[in-house]
Structures are given as C-alpha cells and as structure tokens.
Design a protein around this motif. Structure first.
Motif, PDB file in Angstrom:
ATOM      1  N   ARG A  16       0.827  -1.203   0.000  1.00 24.41           N
ATOM      2  CA  ARG A  16       0.000   0.000   0.000  1.00 24.41           C
ATOM      3  C   ARG A  16       0.869   1.264   0.000  1.00 24.41           C
ATOM      4  NH1 ARG A  16      -5.243  -1.397   0.866  1.00 24.41           N
ATOM      5  NH2 ARG A  16      -5.878   0.707   1.433  1.00 24.41           N
ATOM      6  N   GLN A  17       1.796   1.294  -0.948  1.00 22.30           N
ATOM      7  CA  GLN A  17       2.668   2.453  -1.085  1.00 22.30           C
ATOM      8  C   GLN A  17       1.950   3.562  -1.849  1.00 22.30           C
ATOM      9  OE1 GLN A  17       6.177   0.617  -2.778  1.00 22.30           O
ATOM     10  NE2 GLN A  17       6.846  -0.210  -0.812  1.00 22.30           N
ATOM     11  N   ALA A  18       2.685   4.615  -2.172  1.00 23.68           N
ATOM     12  CA  ALA A  18       2.063   5.866  -2.625  1.00 23.68           C
ATOM     13  C   ALA A  18       1.080   5.703  -3.778  1.00 23.68           C
ATOM     14  CB  ALA A  18       3.157   6.870  -3.014  1.00 23.68           C
ATOM     15  N   GLN A  19       1.365   4.812  -4.731  1.00 21.08           N
ATOM     16  CA  GLN A  19       0.519   4.692  -5.923  1.00 21.08           C
ATOM     17  C   GLN A  19      -0.243   3.361  -5.958  1.00 21.08           C
ATOM     18  OE1 GLN A  19       2.760   5.716  -9.526  1.00 21.08           O
ATOM     19  NE2 GLN A  19       4.032   7.109  -8.354  1.00 21.08           N
ATOM     20  N   PHE A  20      -0.474   2.784  -4.785  1.00 19.13           N
ATOM     21  CA  PHE A  20      -1.130   1.472  -4.739  1.00 19.13           C
ATOM     22  C   PHE A  20      -2.551   1.518  -5.297  1.00 19.13           C
ATOM     23  CE2 PHE A  20      -3.349   3.006  -1.030  1.00 19.13           C
ATOM     24  CZ  PHE A  20      -4.505   2.228  -0.964  1.00 19.13           C
ATOM     25  N   GLN A  21      -3.226   2.669  -5.162  1.00 19.07           N
ATOM     26  CA  GLN A  21      -4.606   2.745  -5.628  1.00 19.07           C
ATOM     27  C   GLN A  21      -4.686   2.554  -7.135  1.00 19.07           C
ATOM     28  OE1 GLN A  21      -7.542   3.129  -3.537  1.00 19.07           O
ATOM     29  NE2 GLN A  21      -8.185   2.226  -5.496  1.00 19.07           N
ATOM     30  N   SER A  22      -3.741   3.108  -7.859  1.00 17.97           N
ATOM     31  CA  SER A  22      -3.720   2.913  -9.313  1.00 17.97           C
ATOM     32  C   SER A  22      -3.431   1.459  -9.662  1.00 17.97           C
ATOM     33  CB  SER A  22      -2.670   3.828  -9.962  1.00 17.97           C
ATOM     34  OG  SER A  22      -3.091   5.176  -9.896  1.00 17.97           O
ATOM     35  N   CYS A  23      -2.555   0.827  -8.881  1.00 18.07           N
ATOM     36  CA  CYS A  23      -2.281  -0.606  -9.090  1.00 18.07           C
ATOM     37  C   CYS A  23      -3.551  -1.419  -8.873  1.00 18.07           C
ATOM     38  CB  CYS A  23      -1.183  -1.085  -8.146  1.00 18.07           C
ATOM     39  SG  CYS A  23       0.424  -0.291  -8.399  1.00 18.07           S
ATOM     40  N   GLU A  24      -4.285  -1.079  -7.822  1.00 17.69           N
ATOM     41  CA  GLU A  24      -5.540  -1.785  -7.543  1.00 17.69           C
ATOM     42  C   GLU A  24      -6.551  -1.546  -8.662  1.00 17.69           C
ATOM     43  OE1 GLU A  24      -8.024  -2.741  -3.583  1.00 17.69           O
ATOM     44  OE2 GLU A  24      -7.709  -0.592  -3.961  1.00 17.69           O
ATOM     45  N   ASN A  25      -6.598  -0.324  -9.174  1.00 21.56           N
ATOM     46  CA  ASN A  25      -7.520  -0.009 -10.278  1.00 21.56           C
ATOM     47  C   ASN A  25      -7.164  -0.807 -11.539  1.00 21.56           C
ATOM     48  OD1 ASN A  25      -8.875   1.816  -8.669  1.00 21.56           O
ATOM     49  ND2 ASN A  25      -7.756   3.593  -9.425  1.00 21.56           N
ATOM     50  N   ILE A  26      -5.867  -0.976 -11.782  1.00 20.20           N
ATOM     51  CA  ILE A  26      -5.435  -1.768 -12.937  1.00 20.20           C
ATOM     52  C   ILE A  26      -5.857  -3.223 -12.769  1.00 20.20           C
ATOM     53  CG2 ILE A  26      -3.380  -2.703 -14.114  1.00 20.20           C
ATOM     54  CD1 ILE A  26      -2.039   0.037 -13.564  1.00 20.20           C
ATOM     55  N   ILE A  27      -5.706  -3.753 -11.576  1.00 20.78           N
ATOM     56  CA  ILE A  27      -6.128  -5.135 -11.301  1.00 20.78           C
ATOM     57  C   ILE A  27      -7.630  -5.278 -11.497  1.00 20.78           C
ATOM     58  CG2 ILE A  27      -6.342  -6.884  -9.483  1.00 20.78           C
ATOM     59  CD1 ILE A  27      -3.676  -5.806  -8.357  1.00 20.78           C
ATOM     60  N   THR A  28      -8.390  -4.272 -11.056  1.00 23.58           N
ATOM     61  CA  THR A  28      -9.848  -4.303 -11.223  1.00 23.58           C
ATOM     62  C   THR A  28     -10.227  -4.328 -12.696  1.00 23.58           C
ATOM     63  OG1 THR A  28     -10.180  -3.115  -9.136  1.00 23.58           O
ATOM     64  CG2 THR A  28     -11.999  -3.091 -10.709  1.00 23.58           C
ATOM     65  N   CYS A  30      -8.493  -5.612 -15.052  1.00 21.53           N
ATOM     66  CA  CYS A  30      -8.176  -6.962 -15.538  1.00 21.53           C
ATOM     67  C   CYS A  30      -9.210  -7.969 -15.048  1.00 21.53           C
ATOM     68  CB  CYS A  30      -6.772  -7.355 -15.083  1.00 21.53           C
ATOM     69  SG  CYS A  30      -5.468  -6.336 -15.814  1.00 21.53           S
ATOM     70  N   GLU A  31      -9.712  -7.778 -13.845  1.00 23.49           N
ATOM     71  CA  GLU A  31     -10.758  -8.656 -13.325  1.00 23.49           C
ATOM     72  C   GLU A  31     -12.025  -8.552 -14.172  1.00 23.49           C
ATOM     73  OE1 GLU A  31      -9.746  -8.840  -8.527  1.00 23.49           O
ATOM     74  OE2 GLU A  31     -10.946  -7.190  -9.323  1.00 23.49           O
ATOM     75  N   SER A  32     -12.258  -7.375 -14.718  1.00 26.33           N
ATOM     76  CA  SER A  32     -13.455  -7.178 -15.540  1.00 26.33           C
ATOM     77  C   SER A  32     -13.278  -7.735 -16.951  1.00 26.33           C
ATOM     78  CB  SER A  32     -13.787  -5.681 -15.622  1.00 26.33           C
ATOM     79  OG  SER A  32     -12.826  -4.999 -16.421  1.00 26.33           O
ATOM     80  N   GLY A  33     -12.045  -8.150 -17.288  1.00 26.67           N
ATOM     81  CA  GLY A  33     -11.796  -8.697 -18.609  1.00 26.67           C
ATOM     82  C   GLY A  33     -11.459  -7.653 -19.659  1.00 26.67           C
ATOM     83  N   ARG A  34     -11.334  -6.393 -19.256  1.00 22.12           N
ATOM     84  CA  ARG A  34     -11.058  -5.324 -20.212  1.00 22.12           C
ATOM     85  C   ARG A  34      -9.570  -5.229 -20.565  1.00 22.12           C
ATOM     86  NH1 ARG A  34     -13.500  -0.022 -17.807  1.00 22.12           N
ATOM     87  NH2 ARG A  34     -12.999   0.757 -19.903  1.00 22.12           N
ATOM     88  N   ALA A  35      -8.723  -5.875 -19.779  1.00 22.92           N
ATOM     89  CA  ALA A  35      -7.284  -5.861 -20.031  1.00 22.92           C
ATOM     90  C   ALA A  35      -6.679  -7.126 -19.446  1.00 22.92           C
ATOM     91  CB  ALA A  35      -6.634  -4.626 -19.405  1.00 22.92           C
ATOM     92  N   CYS A  36      -5.432  -7.379 -19.811  1.00 22.36           N
ATOM     93  CA  CYS A  36      -4.734  -8.557 -19.308  1.00 22.36           C
ATOM     94  C   CYS A  36      -3.429  -8.121 -18.649  1.00 22.36           C
ATOM     95  CB  CYS A  36      -4.450  -9.545 -20.447  1.00 22.36           C
ATOM     96  SG  CYS A  36      -3.545 -11.017 -19.915  1.00 22.36           S
ATOM     97  N   LEU A 111      -2.521 -13.219  -9.126  1.00 25.48           N
ATOM     98  CA  LEU A 111      -2.425 -14.463  -9.899  1.00 25.48           C
ATOM     99  C   LEU A 111      -3.758 -14.890 -10.499  1.00 25.48           C
ATOM    100  CD1 LEU A 111       0.069 -16.496  -7.686  1.00 25.48           C
ATOM    101  CD2 LEU A 111       0.452 -15.660 -10.016  1.00 25.48           C
ATOM    102  N   LYS A 112      -4.847 -14.402  -9.928  1.00 25.43           N
ATOM    103  CA  LYS A 112      -6.167 -14.748 -10.472  1.00 25.43           C
ATOM    104  C   LYS A 112      -6.431 -14.056 -11.808  1.00 25.43           C
ATOM    105  CE  LYS A 112      -8.475 -15.690  -6.047  1.00 25.43           C
ATOM    106  NZ  LYS A 112      -9.526 -15.231  -5.101  1.00 25.43           N
TER     107      LYS A 112
END
Length: 208
Positions: A16-28, A30-36, A111-112
């Motif tokens: 949860r470092q300074a830019q973790f929210q953007s990392c989480e948004n990127i993962i989200t 990918c979870e939606s299938g819009r990116a890999c 990994l999911k």
C-alpha cells in the motif's frame, strides 16, 4: 490490452505504497476482462527476496536498539521512557510479519487475473545480451526485460500494450525504449500515469 508489470508493481500494491490505488484499479480492470495483466515468473519470487532483506535489516536494527536500551536502563533518568521506546522497536519486527502476509494476499489476487511469463531458454539467452552494452542491465532487470520482449515477440493478439514500472534509473534508456517501440509497447514510469494512459487508450478504442 496487455499490461506488463514487474516486481515493483507487486510491492506497490501489497505494501500500500504511494501509488497502490492505481495498481488496484489496474487489477480491477483486468478482473473485468477489459485488459490482461502480464507478469514475468521471476517477479513472483523477487518481492519475497526484497522483504527477506528488509526483515534482516530491521532485525539487525532492533538488536542494536535493544543494546542501547539496555545501556540506557542503567540510568534512572531514562527508565520511564524505555517502555515506549521498546514498543517502537518491536514494531520493526511486527511490520515485517504483516508485510509478508500482505504480499501473500496481494499475489493471490494478482495471480487470479495475470498471465505469467514462464522462463524458457530463449529468455535466458536474451537476458545475457541485455547484460551487455548498450543495455547494461543487472541480472534481475535483464531477466524481467527479456521476459517481456520475448512475450511481445510471440503475442500477436493484443493490439495495444504497455509496460508500467517505477525503475526509470535502469529502464529509461534509448535502446531499451527502441525495442519496446518496435513492438508498439509504450513504457511508463509511474503507476498513476500508467492507469490514466490505459483509461485514455481504452476510451479511444471504444470511440473507434
């Protein structure tokens, strides 16, 4: 869209470092299938090595602090303050345990949704080349970069690609950039800017 990341993305998200929210948004995304999300296999182990070294440093620091506290305990003037100082010292060990747990949880989530680039002989051959001039990458970065270039060379499905990391010191070199450009892969050195780039690229794709 293929989003290539490496160890510092994992650590940024896990700790949860300074830019973790953007990392989480990127993962989200990918979870939606819009990116890999695409991650070199080497980067699954490297974050643990970082934490092991950090834990070792903290244990050594705590040991030194405990020695000093024992010295101070001989002086009545500091007796009342030592308990709170020892609590601060204990945080060094506790924080290491918590960081390892967060890293486990982060990797399970990543990994999911990610594709892992397995290390094959051709990647190691490329990595050996990237150790030399003009690239001059250390062995860890050479393996990561070789993994991404190898995947770019065999992956024809994604029309849009980017490599997001915070290691501008090693990767921000013209020859490294040129190879990525030849594969139409944009490199960004900031996760916030990377996420905004992904969103803008997706918006353009939708508009077209």
């Amino acid at each position: 869209m293929n989003i290539y990341v490496e160890s510092n993305f994992v650590l940024e998200f896990a700790l949860r470092q300074a830019q973790f929210q953007s990392c989480e948004n990127i993962i989200t995304l990918c979870e939606s299938g819009r990116a890999c999300l695409v991650l070199p296999a080497f980067c699954l182990a490297e974050p643990f090595d970082t934490l092991v070294r950090r834990t070792k440093d903290r244990k050594e620091l705590k040991k030194k602090l405990d020695i000093e506290f024992n010295q101070l305990s001989r002086t009545a003037l500091y007796t009342n303050q030592l308990d709170s100082l020892r609590e601060v010292s204990q945080i060094l060990i506790q924080s290491s345990l918590e960081e390892e747990q967060r890293l486990h949880q982060a990797l399970l989530k990543i990994l999911k949704v990610c594709e892992v680039i397995q290390i094959v002989p051709s990647i190691l051959t490329l990595a050996a080349d990237y150790r030399l001039a003009p690239f001059e990458l250390d062995i860890q970065d050479a393996i990561v970069y070789a993994s991404i270039v190898h995947h770019l060379s065999i992956s024809k499905l994604a029309s849009r690609k980017c490599f997001i990391n915070r290691n501008s010191r090693d990767f921000n070199k013209p020859d490294i950039q040129a190879i990525l450009d030849s594969h139409a892969c944009k490199m960004l050195f900031n996760f916030d800017k990377g996420y905004n780039y992904i969103l803008s690229t997706m918006s353009l794709s939708t508009a077209n």
